[in-house]
Design an enzyme around this catalytic site. Structure first.
Site, PDB file in Angstrom:
ATOM      1  N   ASP A 176       1.933  -8.400  -6.128  1.00  0.00           N
ATOM      2  CA  ASP A 176       1.307  -7.132  -6.242  1.00  0.00           C
ATOM      3  C   ASP A 176       1.180  -6.573  -4.856  1.00  0.00           C
ATOM      4  OD1 ASP A 176       0.308  -4.993  -7.488  1.00  0.00           O
ATOM      5  OD2 ASP A 176      -1.431  -5.954  -8.134  1.00  0.00           O
ATOM      6  N   GLU A 233       4.953   1.326  -7.912  1.00  0.00           N
ATOM      7  CA  GLU A 233       3.247   1.710  -8.411  1.00  0.00           C
ATOM      8  C   GLU A 233       2.802   3.041  -8.004  1.00  0.00           C
ATOM      9  OE1 GLU A 233       1.021  -1.742  -6.455  1.00  0.00           O
ATOM     10  OE2 GLU A 233       0.197  -1.947  -8.494  1.00  0.00           O
TER      11      GLU A 233
END
Ligand code: C2E
Ligand code: MG
Ligand code: MG
Ligand code: MG
Length: 284
Positions: A176, A233
């Site tokens: 992430d 993202e």
């Protein structure tokens, strides 16, 4: 006079520190109560195939509204939960609720779930995750775990063991917020990630900023070479999505496609999305 103002400064500083510490303790106590009362909820944000806009999965994101303190964002309560030893209980509650919701979605959709750095030094973590999946009957092959580079740094050997235990049952592992924090390309050699998530900071400047564009293209080339899936993202604008498609980015997530929403609204979103897909198929 100088001495007095100096001392005054120290006193103000101390009082601010005390107030901050009191607030943290207040939040900690409220959070313990909320976890016991199961009042923290996962919301779900769609992750899409960029080329078509079709939803392929959802990321679970913790949401908490305290009766006295109001809405506390995860960027505030997750670090407190970590520091004060509540993260294990909180995370188990969230994973149970999230998988109870996600097992009602179409089978091809995955659920992505964040693990905190401190959970990657706790050898109980993998066992706890597996126990919850067994209890809720959620297929491990539909679960992705998101971890950050920070989570791999404290104790790489411990993190690696947990990651391997999860992967052994078919759970996929994503890296992430790639590009922020203590990025180390060496990490990508040591660990096998199924997916890499490009941090929002690069996506938000992709249209204006040449360096961001080059970095994103380099990350995409690297993912291709290493056989990793990729999700960008924080996509908020159509033009950003177009640019990412042009560069060959397969996956996307951001307000453009949907904000995190609760279980019920997510189900309504899916009904709409699947009706749209059936229409697309008929047309095509
Ligand atoms: P993250 O895992 O990187 O999650 C993505 C964050 O970006 C989420 O913030 C999401 O709401 C936000 N976001 C998504 N699309 C957009 C966009 O287009 N624009 C903007 N400005 N923001 C966007 P959120 O929900 O506030 O969560 C913040 C962080 O808190 C997460 O970052 C994650 O690190 C942590 N977190 C949230 N839920 C959990 C959880 O259940 N467990 C753990 N360990 N951490 C969590
Ligand atoms: Mg995440
Ligand atoms: Mg992220
Ligand atoms: Mg983040």
């Amino acid at each position: 006079h100088a001495k007095r103002s100096g001392r005054g400064k120290v006193m103000v500083y101390t009082r601010e520190m005390e107030e901050a510490a009191r607030r943290v303790t207040h939040i900690e106590q409220a959070l313990r109560r909320a976890v016991a009362a199961e009042e923290v909820e996962p919301h779900f944000q769609p992750i899409v195939e960029l080329k078509t806009g079709h939803v392929i999965g959802f990321e679970a994101l913790a949401r908490w509204t305290d009766r006295d303190l109001g809405v506390i964002p995860p960027n505030v309560f997750i670090p407190i939960a970590e520091e004060r030893g509540i993260i294990g209980a909180l995370s188990q509650l969230l994973l149970r609720k999230a998988t109870e919701t996600a097992r009602n979605w179409p089978d091809e959709l995955f659920l992505s779930f964040n693990l905190s750095p401190s959970q990657l030094v706790d050898q109980n973590t993998a066992q706890q995750v597996l126990a919850i999946l067994a209890r809720t009957g959620f297929d491990p092959r539909r679960l992705e775990i998101e971890i950050t580079e920070t989570g791999l740094m404290t104790d790489p050997a411990s993190a690696e063991k947990i990651v391997n235990d999860l992967r052994a049952v078919g759970i996929r592992v994503s890296l992430d917020d790639f590009g922020t924090g203590q990025s180390s390309l060496g990490r990508l050699r040591e660990f096998h990630f199924d997916k890499l998530k490009i941090d929002r900071s690069f996506v938000s400047s992709i249209l204006e900023d040449k360096p961001s564009e080059h970095i994103i293209r380099a990350i995409l080339a690297m993912c291709e070479g290493l056989g990793m899936n990729v999700v960008a993202e924080g996509i908020e604008e159509e033009a950003q999505a177009d640019r990412l498609v042009e560069f060959g980015c397969a996956g996307g997530q951001g307000y453009l496609f949907g904000k995190p929403s609760d279980a019920e609204a997510t189900m309504a979103y899916l009904r709409e999305a699947y009706r749209g897909m059936v229409r697309d198929r008929r047309r095509g």
